[in-house]
Design an enzyme around this catalytic site. Structure first.
Site, PDB file in Angstrom:
ATOM      1  N   ASP A 115       0.816  -1.216   0.000  1.00  0.00           N
ATOM      2  CA  ASP A 115       0.000   0.000   0.000  1.00  0.00           C
ATOM      3  C   ASP A 115       0.851   1.268   0.000  1.00  0.00           C
ATOM      4  OD1 ASP A 115      -1.983   1.854   0.129  1.00  0.00           O
ATOM      5  OD2 ASP A 115      -2.826   1.197   2.035  1.00  0.00           O
ATOM      6  N   VAL A 181      -2.393 -10.519  -0.393  1.00  0.00           N
ATOM      7  CA  VAL A 181      -3.235 -11.092  -1.437  1.00  0.00           C
ATOM      8  C   VAL A 181      -4.426 -10.185  -1.769  1.00  0.00           C
ATOM      9  CG1 VAL A 181      -4.967 -12.908  -1.774  1.00  0.00           C
ATOM     10  CG2 VAL A 181      -2.619 -13.516  -1.196  1.00  0.00           C
ATOM     11  N   TYR A 190       0.785  -8.239 -11.130  1.00  0.00           N
ATOM     12  CA  TYR A 190       1.900  -8.509 -12.038  1.00  0.00           C
ATOM     13  C   TYR A 190       2.864  -9.506 -11.412  1.00  0.00           C
ATOM     14  CZ  TYR A 190       1.936  -5.352 -16.081  1.00  0.00           C
ATOM     15  OH  TYR A 190       1.708  -4.755 -17.288  1.00  0.00           O
ATOM     16  N   TYR A 444       0.200   0.326  -8.136  1.00  0.00           N
ATOM     17  CA  TYR A 444       1.218   1.347  -7.852  1.00  0.00           C
ATOM     18  C   TYR A 444       0.496   2.665  -7.580  1.00  0.00           C
ATOM     19  CZ  TYR A 444       4.779  -1.795  -9.837  1.00  0.00           C
ATOM     20  OH  TYR A 444       5.617  -2.850 -10.097  1.00  0.00           O
TER      21      TYR A 444
END
Length: 501
Positions: A115, A181, A190, A444
């Site tokens: 995060d 997860v 990714y 991101y």
């Protein structure tokens, strides 16, 4: 009438203050929430003390800090939640949603991962944290070749549990074993096997979610629209994801890895240029990541590139492939190492394989993105339509760029300097990356590309960052959001907005 001395009055007031703190009586919101939560879970006081924490709880700070991975947001000035709920079972999650709605508090959902922007544990508005780190079972069915994985599990735990059952199975997900997860899969996911097997979310076949009404729904119960949305659109906009069902993939008994570093003085520029053409188009079994970093040699500043690779096969085949397609790299046989897939996960995480066993993946302790567009197909990634999941950056994209910078001292001037540097780099790259909109990757997170205040302009504010993360899929996400959470209870500074009324 007897007059109390000042010292006696002070003592009584201090005693009352301490008692009220221990009872939580100073916070009526906490009291109301606790009463609701207790009633709905039939929890005893002893059990509640390990599930619900208010700011006066002895363990409040340690629970809050346990999964703050960005030290910028671990300071006394960072806004703190009124309550932290750490559910032990699914019914606790249901109660948390219903009771947070009752007191009209924002509910931030944290699954214990990275995060970048801290959206799961900080807010300028009063809020609770629903911390899912205890919901972390990994139940594998080798006959079906599937696994049910709790949202609070880490990727490392998933990889380890798979390796316990099979040496020829794996799952395509991220490099860092401490990634959670819940966020990773709901934001697409990714990993080093994406060219062979696609994104994590492409291999999710079912899920369980607690919706805004407190109901537990699986794929059949939630319907295909919501199931589509939580596989790349960010689960926290739509409810609380409890678990995902994964389809495991087959991997060879032995895979090959390598890492090659070159300075500018050692042909790094030519290698970086050629990599852009080879990496997206080579054999599906080969994934090559490239890092560009400043460095120092002989007291002079220079730059280096690092090419890190996973090949789902043996090194002789890999050498033959790259000798033909990428001779500029100068790969040597001694650069390559063959190993089990689970050991390659450790290697990518920079563990020493001589001293590290796979159970190191169970350790939970522990930017910005662009997409470069060209008319070139990404094999497995391009075979899946951009509308199949909310993640749209597939056919026509060469690679993803991550901009990152780190510093160790908590100095405001350092922070300003370093964030300015990465902003300059981001702006410098503008002519070379995707346009109209400039793409970004949801996992991101970057508040600089747009932020939602969840007011009357929520839809217009959401469209700013939503178009970058989801392209044309944004409108469908908004429709799903409006259908399942019309009052926008599940919200963050970059959540999916509802349609204007």
């Amino acid at each position: 009438m007897k007059i109390l001395k000042f010292s006696s009055v002070a003592s009584i007031l201090l005693l009352l203050l301490n008692l009220s703190r221990s009872w939580g009586a100073l916070d009526p919101v906490y009291e109301t929430f606790l009463q609701c939560f207790t009633k709905r879970t039939n929890s005893t006081d002893d059990k509640l003390s390990s599930i619900v924490y208010n700011q006066e709880s002895r363990s409040f700070s340690s629970v809050l800090r346990a999964y703050i991975r960005n030290a910028r947001f671990n300071s006394s000035s960072t806004p703190k939640p009124t309550v932290i709920i750490t559910p032990l079972e699914e019914s606790h999650v249901q109660a948390a949603v219903i009771c947070a709605k009752q007191v009209n508090f924002q509910l931030k959902i944290r699954s214990g991962g990275h995060d970048y922007e801290g959206l799961s544990y900080k807010s300028e508005n009063p809020f609770f944290i629903l911390d899912m780190f205890n919901i972390r079972n990994v139940d594998i069915d080798m006959k079906e070749e599937t696994a049910w994985v709790g949202a609070g599990a880490t990727l490392g735990e998933v990889y380890y549990k798979i390796s316990e059952k099979s040496s020829v199975h794996g799952f395509p997900a991220g490099v860092c074993p401490t990634v959670g997860v819940g966020g990773h899969f709901s934001g697409a996911g990714y990993g080093t096997m994406l060219r062979k097997f696609g994104l994590s979310t492409d291999n999710v076949v079912d899920a369980k979610i607690v919706d805004v009404q407190g109901r537990i729904l699986d794929r059949k119960g939630m319907g295909e629209d919501l199931f589509w949305a939580i596989r790349g659109g960010g689960g926290a906009s739509f409810g609380v994801v409890l678990s995902y069902k994964l389809k495991l993939v087959s991997v060879p008994q032995k895979v090959t890895v390598f890492k090659v570093e070159r300075l500018v003085e050692e042909n790094a520029t030519e290698i970086a240029y050629k990599w852009q053409f080879v990496a997206p188009a080579t054999d599906n079994n080969l994934f090559m990541r490239m890092l560009l970093q400043p460095t120092t040699k002989n007291k002079k500043t220079t730059a280096k590139i690092t090419v890190i690779a996973l090949y789902l096969g043996l090194k002789d085949n890999l050498m033959s492939l790259l000798d033909k397609e990428f001779p500029e790299l100068g790969l040597k046989k001694e650069d390559c190492m063959e190993m089990r897939w689970v050991d390659s996960v450790l290697w990518w995480s920079n563990f020493d394989l001589n001293t590290t066993k796979p159970d190191a993946l169970l350790d939970r302790k522990v930017d910005w993105a662009d997409f470069v567009e060209e008319e070139i197909r990404l094999r497995r990634m391009s075979e899946i339509p951009a509308t199949e999941t909310p993640f749209p950056h597939r056919d026509g994209n060469l690679f993803k760029v991550q901009y990152s910078i780190t510093w160790e001292k908590p100095d405001p001037e350092l922070e300003k300097n370093y964030t300015s540097q990465v902003s300059d780099l981001y702006n410098f790259m503008t002519p070379f990356v995707s346009k109209n909109p400039r793409g970004a990757y949801l996992n991101y997170r970057d508040l600089d590309i747009g932020m939602n205040h969840n007011g009357k302009d929520s839809y217009e504010e959401g469209k700013v960052y939503g178009a970058k993360y989801f392209n044309g899929n944004f409108d469908r996400l908004v429709k799903v959001k409006t259908m399942v959470d019309p009052e926008n209870f599940f919200r963050t500074e970059q959540s999916i907005p509802v349609l204007p009324k």
